[in-house]
Scaffold this motif. Structure first.
Motif, PDB file in Angstrom:
ATOM      1  N   TYR A 138      36.607  41.000  43.933  1.00  0.00           N
ATOM      2  CA  TYR A 138      37.043  39.965  44.924  1.00  0.00           C
ATOM      3  C   TYR A 138      36.076  38.786  45.213  1.00  0.00           C
ATOM      4  O   TYR A 138      34.807  39.295  45.409  1.00  0.00           O
ATOM      5  CB  TYR A 138      37.166  40.951  46.355  1.00  0.00           C
ATOM      6  CG  TYR A 138      38.067  42.024  46.113  1.00  0.00           C
ATOM      7  CD1 TYR A 138      39.513  41.942  46.551  1.00  0.00           C
ATOM      8  CD2 TYR A 138      37.729  43.520  45.718  1.00  0.00           C
ATOM      9  CE1 TYR A 138      40.337  42.917  46.496  1.00  0.00           C
ATOM     10  CE2 TYR A 138      38.716  44.295  45.888  1.00  0.00           C
ATOM     11  CZ  TYR A 138      39.882  44.310  46.119  1.00  0.00           C
ATOM     12  OH  TYR A 138      40.747  45.070  45.972  1.00  0.00           O
ATOM     13  N   PRO A 145      40.638  30.412  46.744  1.00  0.00           N
ATOM     14  CA  PRO A 145      41.377  29.497  45.483  1.00  0.00           C
ATOM     15  C   PRO A 145      41.485  28.125  46.050  1.00  0.00           C
ATOM     16  O   PRO A 145      41.990  27.814  46.978  1.00  0.00           O
ATOM     17  CB  PRO A 145      42.628  30.101  45.156  1.00  0.00           C
ATOM     18  CG  PRO A 145      42.583  31.616  45.622  1.00  0.00           C
ATOM     19  CD  PRO A 145      41.817  31.370  46.746  1.00  0.00           C
ATOM     20  N   TRP A 181      33.915  28.813  44.846  1.00  0.00           N
ATOM     21  CA  TRP A 181      34.783  29.697  44.169  1.00  0.00           C
ATOM     22  C   TRP A 181      34.565  29.747  42.600  1.00  0.00           C
ATOM     23  O   TRP A 181      34.738  30.861  41.652  1.00  0.00           O
ATOM     24  CB  TRP A 181      36.134  28.984  44.297  1.00  0.00           C
ATOM     25  CG  TRP A 181      37.256  29.543  43.302  1.00  0.00           C
ATOM     26  CD1 TRP A 181      37.905  29.222  42.384  1.00  0.00           C
ATOM     27  CD2 TRP A 181      37.860  30.722  43.813  1.00  0.00           C
ATOM     28  NE1 TRP A 181      38.607  30.047  41.810  1.00  0.00           N
ATOM     29  CE2 TRP A 181      38.940  31.041  42.675  1.00  0.00           C
ATOM     30  CE3 TRP A 181      37.998  31.656  44.766  1.00  0.00           C
ATOM     31  CZ2 TRP A 181      39.886  31.908  42.634  1.00  0.00           C
ATOM     32  CZ3 TRP A 181      38.865  32.655  45.071  1.00  0.00           C
ATOM     33  CH2 TRP A 181      39.896  32.684  43.915  1.00  0.00           C
ATOM     34  N   VAL A 185      34.143  33.041  40.245  1.00  0.00           N
ATOM     35  CA  VAL A 185      34.839  33.270  38.953  1.00  0.00           C
ATOM     36  C   VAL A 185      34.023  33.537  37.735  1.00  0.00           C
ATOM     37  O   VAL A 185      34.272  34.253  36.733  1.00  0.00           O
ATOM     38  CB  VAL A 185      35.794  31.971  38.668  1.00  0.00           C
ATOM     39  CG1 VAL A 185      36.385  32.089  37.444  1.00  0.00           C
ATOM     40  CG2 VAL A 185      36.889  32.139  39.815  1.00  0.00           C
ATOM     41  N   PRO A 207      45.792  40.664  39.018  1.00  0.00           N
ATOM     42  CA  PRO A 207      45.208  40.623  40.257  1.00  0.00           C
ATOM     43  C   PRO A 207      45.986  40.939  41.431  1.00  0.00           C
ATOM     44  O   PRO A 207      47.439  40.495  41.461  1.00  0.00           O
ATOM     45  CB  PRO A 207      44.473  39.368  40.422  1.00  0.00           C
ATOM     46  CG  PRO A 207      44.330  38.901  39.011  1.00  0.00           C
ATOM     47  CD  PRO A 207      45.526  39.513  38.147  1.00  0.00           C
ATOM     48  N   THR A 219      39.882  37.634  48.194  1.00  0.00           N
ATOM     49  CA  THR A 219      40.909  37.377  47.129  1.00  0.00           C
ATOM     50  C   THR A 219      40.725  38.159  45.839  1.00  0.00           C
ATOM     51  O   THR A 219      39.468  38.334  45.515  1.00  0.00           O
ATOM     52  CB  THR A 219      40.833  36.035  46.703  1.00  0.00           C
ATOM     53  OG1 THR A 219      41.134  35.121  48.111  1.00  0.00           O
ATOM     54  CG2 THR A 219      41.896  35.572  45.815  1.00  0.00           C
ATOM     55  N   VAL A 221      40.126  38.633  42.174  1.00  0.00           N
ATOM     56  CA  VAL A 221      40.218  37.797  41.137  1.00  0.00           C
ATOM     57  C   VAL A 221      39.943  38.754  39.690  1.00  0.00           C
ATOM     58  O   VAL A 221      40.227  38.108  38.844  1.00  0.00           O
ATOM     59  CB  VAL A 221      38.914  36.822  41.220  1.00  0.00           C
ATOM     60  CG1 VAL A 221      39.064  35.834  42.374  1.00  0.00           C
ATOM     61  CG2 VAL A 221      37.657  37.625  41.410  1.00  0.00           C
TER      62      VAL A 221
END
Length: 271
Positions: A138, A145, A181, A185, A207, A219, A221
């Motif tokens: 996460y 995003p 972000w 990632v 996801p 979020t 990912v």
């Protein structure tokens, strides 16, 4: 008169004393006792762990309706997984089957064991001694995003200077978020590679978003399943958590060990 019950198959097992002992005290999704169905070929090493379920609930048409009933579905999933987990805990080598794998009767189940014997045995050979671990990655809630840059909306303060200041602040915040972000990632990709070196196989699931994510810590990912030798579970956990430790904004959850559902190719029941 036809039997109002269907045969519900939970898993494929090797025919061993451990398998027979593991099913002895189990009950399934319809509270029916679990038992083994063995193939017609007496030399076969396989068996199905099965129970009986009412056709009124598990025949094709009612089952399709039930699969849209979240309460029914949750209860059935729980009962199905409880049977498989108990078989695994009992020491049996288990090939878990998909939810609601049903056959019209035990003869059809035996036929499936006969016709797919080599296939089932190859999967059991591969999965024996292994478990499934889930890794969810996460981005923490303050990192989201990136969204396309848009013109200021109704919240823009009136006046040219105030509007420009608002847009400047907003864009700086967007840039900081985008940088954070990208870092998350990239770290998630590195963590996935690390986890892959500690496992023998990986399945990448979609996801989770919205209601599927539940009370998620940000979020999602990454949402992957890993096939791990049973004696390397602790090493896998340690290695994955260590890889995530020094990345701000990254949260990792490891679930399991589970029966290896994600790695058991699911056979279709006989028609």
């Amino acid at each position: 008169m036809s039997d109002p019950n269907l045969v519900y198959a939970y898993a494929v097992l090797r025919r061993t004393p451990e398998a027979a002992a593991a099913v002895a005290a189990l009950r399934g999704v319809a509270a029916d006792p679990i038992h083994l169905v063995e193939p017609t070929d007496p030399t076969s090493q396989l068996a199905f762990a099965v129970g009986h379920v009412p056709a009124a609930d598990y025949d094709e048409v009612p089952l399709e309706a039930h699969l849209h009933d979240l309460d029914w579905l949750e209860s059935t999933v729980r009962s199905h997984q409880a049977v498989v987990a108990a078989l695994v805990a009992g020491g049996a080598a288990v090939l878990p089957l998909r939810l609601a794998t049903v056959y019209p009767d035990e003869d059809r189940a035996r036929q499936a064991l006969d016709t797919r014997r080599a296939y089932f045995l190859s999967l059991l050979d591969r999965l024996t001694g292994h478990v499934e671990l889930g890794v969810r990655i996460y981005a923490t809630p303050d990192i989201t995003p990136p969204e396309p840059d848009t013109e200021a909306g109704p919240e823009t303060p009136t006046g040219l200077g105030a509007g420009r200041a608002y847009l400047s602040i907003r864009r700086r915040r967007q840039r900081r978020n985008e940088e954070a972000w990208r870092t998350v990632v990239q770290a998630a990709a590195h963590l996935t590679r690390t986890a892959g070196t500690l496992a023998v196989d990986r399945v990448a699931h979609t996801p989770q978003r919205g209601s599927l994510a539940g009370p998620a810590p940000g979020t999602n990912v990454g949402n992957d399943a890993y096939l791990v030798p049973r004696d390397r579970v602790d090493a896998f956990r340690t290695g994955v958590l260590a890889a995530a430790r020094d990345t701000p904004g990254l949260h990792v959850e490891i679930t399991g060990p589970w029966a290896p559902y994600s790695f058991a190719l699911q056979p279709e029941p006989a028609s």
